[in-house]
Design a protein around this motif. Structure first.
Motif, mmCIF file in Angstrom:
data_model
loop_
_atom_site.group_PDB
_atom_site.id
_atom_site.type_symbol
_atom_site.label_atom_id
_atom_site.label_comp_id
_atom_site.label_asym_id
_atom_site.label_seq_id
_atom_site.Cartn_x
_atom_site.Cartn_y
_atom_site.Cartn_z
ATOM 1 N N LYS A 55 41.539 -71.262 6.042
ATOM 2 C CA LYS A 55 41.735 -69.951 6.678
ATOM 3 C C LYS A 55 41.717 -70.076 8.200
ATOM 4 N N ARG A 56 40.735 -70.802 8.735
ATOM 5 C CA ARG A 56 40.573 -70.929 10.190
ATOM 6 C C ARG A 56 41.633 -71.800 10.847
ATOM 7 N N ASN A 57 41.951 -72.933 10.214
ATOM 8 C CA ASN A 57 42.809 -73.926 10.866
ATOM 9 C C ASN A 57 44.266 -73.895 10.425
ATOM 10 N N LEU A 58 44.517 -73.369 9.239
ATOM 11 C CA LEU A 58 45.879 -73.401 8.717
ATOM 12 C C LEU A 58 46.448 -72.006 8.456
ATOM 13 N N ASP A 59 45.662 -70.985 8.764
ATOM 14 C CA ASP A 59 46.069 -69.598 8.517
ATOM 15 C C ASP A 59 46.524 -69.424 7.064
ATOM 16 N N LEU A 60 45.740 -69.999 6.151
ATOM 17 C CA LEU A 60 46.085 -70.000 4.730
ATOM 18 C C LEU A 60 44.996 -69.298 3.938
ATOM 19 N N VAL A 61 45.400 -68.359 3.125
ATOM 20 C CA VAL A 61 44.499 -67.703 2.184
ATOM 21 C C VAL A 61 45.043 -68.028 0.800
ATOM 22 N N ALA A 62 44.257 -68.802 0.040
ATOM 23 C CA ALA A 62 44.729 -69.276 -1.262
ATOM 24 C C ALA A 62 43.527 -69.580 -2.151
ATOM 25 N N SER A 63 43.802 -70.082 -3.344
ATOM 26 C CA SER A 63 42.726 -70.445 -4.267
ATOM 27 C C SER A 63 41.959 -71.648 -3.723
ATOM 28 N N GLU A 64 40.780 -71.882 -4.292
ATOM 29 C CA GLU A 64 39.960 -73.011 -3.814
ATOM 30 C C GLU A 64 40.667 -74.344 -4.017
ATOM 31 N N ASP A 65 41.363 -74.519 -5.135
ATOM 32 C CA ASP A 65 42.086 -75.771 -5.368
ATOM 33 C C ASP A 65 43.247 -75.938 -4.385
ATOM 34 N N GLU A 66 43.958 -74.859 -4.119
ATOM 35 C CA GLU A 66 45.061 -74.921 -3.157
ATOM 36 C C GLU A 66 44.543 -75.206 -1.757
ATOM 37 N N CYS A 67 43.405 -74.629 -1.417
ATOM 38 C CA CYS A 67 42.811 -74.885 -0.098
ATOM 39 C C CYS A 67 42.358 -76.332 0.027
ATOM 40 N N GLU A 68 41.767 -76.892 -1.035
ATOM 41 C CA GLU A 68 41.393 -78.304 -0.984
ATOM 42 C C GLU A 68 42.634 -79.186 -0.835
ATOM 43 N N ALA A 69 43.700 -78.854 -1.552
ATOM 44 C CA ALA A 69 44.949 -79.619 -1.423
ATOM 45 C C ALA A 69 45.483 -79.538 0.001
ATOM 46 N N ALA A 70 45.418 -78.352 0.604
ATOM 47 C CA ALA A 70 45.872 -78.188 1.988
ATOM 48 C C ALA A 70 45.000 -78.992 2.948
ATOM 49 N N CYS A 71 43.694 -79.050 2.683
ATOM 50 C CA CYS A 71 42.794 -79.848 3.526
ATOM 51 C C CYS A 71 43.139 -81.334 3.441
ATOM 52 N N ILE A 72 43.431 -81.800 2.231
ATOM 53 C CA ILE A 72 43.804 -83.203 2.052
ATOM 54 C C ILE A 72 45.113 -83.488 2.782
ATOM 55 N N ALA A 73 46.089 -82.591 2.659
ATOM 56 C CA ALA A 73 47.367 -82.770 3.352
ATOM 57 C C ALA A 73 47.165 -82.790 4.863
ATOM 58 N N TYR A 74 46.325 -81.901 5.365
ATOM 59 C CA TYR A 74 46.024 -81.863 6.791
ATOM 60 C C TYR A 74 45.391 -83.179 7.237
ATOM 61 N N TYR A 75 44.423 -83.662 6.459
ATOM 62 C CA TYR A 75 43.776 -84.938 6.762
ATOM 63 C C TYR A 75 44.814 -86.060 6.806
ATOM 64 N N LYS A 76 45.670 -86.119 5.791
ATOM 65 C CA LYS A 76 46.679 -87.187 5.734
ATOM 66 C C LYS A 76 47.606 -87.122 6.949
ATOM 67 N N TYR A 77 48.016 -85.916 7.315
ATOM 68 C CA TYR A 77 48.921 -85.743 8.451
ATOM 69 C C TYR A 77 48.249 -86.131 9.761
#
Length: 82
Positions: A55-77
């Motif tokens: 929510k804070r860094n990616l302006d994303l509001v989603a399910s917990e699994d989707e948010c974890e996936a987005a965090c992993i993608a952010y980390y990889k990038y």
């Protein structure tokens, strides 16, 4: 279909087609994204940290699994070559 089944299919496809993949350990990407971790931190708290990070860094509001996936993608990038 369970998430683990989908992951297995994707890994199998990548392997059979010569596509290199990597999957960071949760402790690794959470450390880099400055999540509070340790034996006293429960799974639900880690999920809430992922939701908050997304929510804070990616302006994303989603399910917990989707948010974890987005965090992993952010980390990889941000921290690994893609």
């Amino acid at each position: 279909m369970m998430l683990s089944q989908l992951q297995g299919m994707l890994i199998g496809y990548a392997y059979s087609n010569g596509i290199q993949i990597s999957s960071p350990m949760p402790v690794e990407w959470r450390r880099k994204l400055e999540f509070k971790q340790g034996p006293s931190v429960k799974r639900q708290e880690l999920k809430l940290q992922a939701i908050d990070f997304a929510k804070r860094n990616l302006d994303l509001v989603a399910s917990e699994d989707e948010c974890e996936a987005a965090c992993i993608a952010y980390y990889k990038y941000k921290y690994e070559e893609i």
